[in-house]
Design a protein around this motif. Structure first.
Motif, PDB file in Angstrom:
ATOM      1  N   ILE A   1       8.080   6.834  -5.313  1.00  0.00           N
ATOM      2  CA  ILE A   1       6.771   6.838  -5.973  1.00  0.00           C
ATOM      3  C   ILE A   1       5.812   6.402  -4.867  1.00  0.00           C
ATOM      4  CG2 ILE A   1       5.304   5.825  -7.740  1.00  0.00           C
ATOM      5  CD1 ILE A   1       7.785   5.476  -9.483  1.00  0.00           C
ATOM      6  N   PRO A   2       5.075   7.354  -4.295  1.00  0.00           N
ATOM      7  CA  PRO A   2       4.425   7.162  -2.993  1.00  0.00           C
ATOM      8  C   PRO A   2       3.135   6.343  -2.995  1.00  0.00           C
ATOM      9  CG  PRO A   2       3.938   9.335  -3.817  1.00  0.00           C
ATOM     10  CD  PRO A   2       4.888   8.717  -4.803  1.00  0.00           C
ATOM     11  N   CYS A   3       3.237   5.062  -3.295  1.00  0.00           N
ATOM     12  CA  CYS A   3       2.054   4.205  -3.267  1.00  0.00           C
ATOM     13  C   CYS A   3       1.505   4.041  -1.845  1.00  0.00           C
ATOM     14  CB  CYS A   3       2.330   2.862  -3.918  1.00  0.00           C
ATOM     15  SG  CYS A   3       3.732   1.973  -3.260  1.00  0.00           S
ATOM     16  N   HIS A   4       2.310   4.362  -0.839  1.00  0.00           N
ATOM     17  CA  HIS A   4       1.829   4.285   0.540  1.00  0.00           C
ATOM     18  C   HIS A   4       0.736   5.311   0.814  1.00  0.00           C
ATOM     19  CE1 HIS A   4       5.116   7.273   0.667  1.00  0.00           C
ATOM     20  NE2 HIS A   4       4.428   7.835   1.655  1.00  0.00           N
ATOM     21  N   ARG A   5       0.563   6.286  -0.073  1.00  0.00           N
ATOM     22  CA  ARG A   5      -0.446   7.325   0.120  1.00  0.00           C
ATOM     23  C   ARG A   5      -1.827   6.927  -0.398  1.00  0.00           C
ATOM     24  NH1 ARG A   5       3.780  11.977  -1.745  1.00  0.00           N
ATOM     25  NH2 ARG A   5       5.125  11.825   0.101  1.00  0.00           N
ATOM     26  N   LEU A   6      -1.952   5.732  -0.942  1.00  0.00           N
ATOM     27  CA  LEU A   6      -3.256   5.240  -1.387  1.00  0.00           C
ATOM     28  C   LEU A   6      -3.905   4.461  -0.259  1.00  0.00           C
ATOM     29  CD1 LEU A   6      -2.942   4.016  -5.076  1.00  0.00           C
ATOM     30  CD2 LEU A   6      -4.084   6.039  -4.201  1.00  0.00           C
ATOM     31  N   VAL A   7      -5.181   4.731  -0.035  1.00  0.00           N
ATOM     32  CA  VAL A   7      -5.947   4.072   1.021  1.00  0.00           C
ATOM     33  C   VAL A   7      -7.246   3.545   0.438  1.00  0.00           C
ATOM     34  CG1 VAL A   7      -4.925   5.471   2.867  1.00  0.00           C
ATOM     35  CG2 VAL A   7      -7.028   6.251   1.742  1.00  0.00           C
TER      36      VAL A   7
END
Length: 165
Positions: free
Chosen positions: A124-130
């Motif tokens: 679940i790609p929360c790393h893609r939020l900036v």
């Protein structure tokens, strides 16, 4: 529940499975992760499909995960986590954009709080939020892990202060 460790370029990941579903992927030193004793028995490979797919992701041969998930959280958190899955590989979105996407345009901070409690890192790609400026913000595995994942994916916003393209 059962858990195991899987190697990654950033250290061992803890994979937690419950009845054949992926419940969590924790980084070394993951903020908010429960103690290993709360993760059930440690086994050789808690969820072989998750171990394989994460290895493929780190090798650069997998862009999407196909795993049964069991993310435990509030209804709002699960809504946010589901929306995160819609941010494609190599892309980024802001907290405000995700808040708007779930019909809660004024809830960027609440989206940030829900994202910070995402138990299934990477998948679940929360790393893609900036941040709104494209800057990297907090990440349970640390900002350096976030930067590594975004670079792996070829994402544009990978350094603090970098404007989004």
């Amino acid at each position: 529940m059962i858990h195991s460790l899987a190697e990654s370029p950033l250290g061992p990941l803890t994979i937690v499975s419950h009845e054949g579903r992926l419940r969590a992927v924790y980084w070394p030193g993951h903020r908010g992760a429960p103690a290993p004793s709360a993760l059930g028995e440690r086994v050789e490979d808690a969820l072989p499909a998750a171990t394989r797919q994460l290895a493929e992701y780190f090798e650069g041969t997998r862009r999407e995960f196909d795993l049964p998930l069991e993310a435990v959280g509030t209804p709002f958190q699960r809504t946010v986590w589901k929306a995160l899955e819609g941010i494609g590989y190599g892309r980024t979105a802001t907290y405000g954009e995700l808040a708007s996407a779930i019909g809660r345009p004024g809830a960027a901070r609440a989206v940030g709080a829900a994202t910070g409690r995402n138990p299934i890192s990477i998948v679940i790609p929360c790393h893609r939020l900036v941040g709104a400026s494209g800057s990297l913000t907090g990440y349970a595995g640390g900002v350096e892990c976030k930067r590594f994942l975004l670079r792996l994916e070829g994402a544009e916003a990978i350094d603090p202060g970098t404007p989004r393209g």
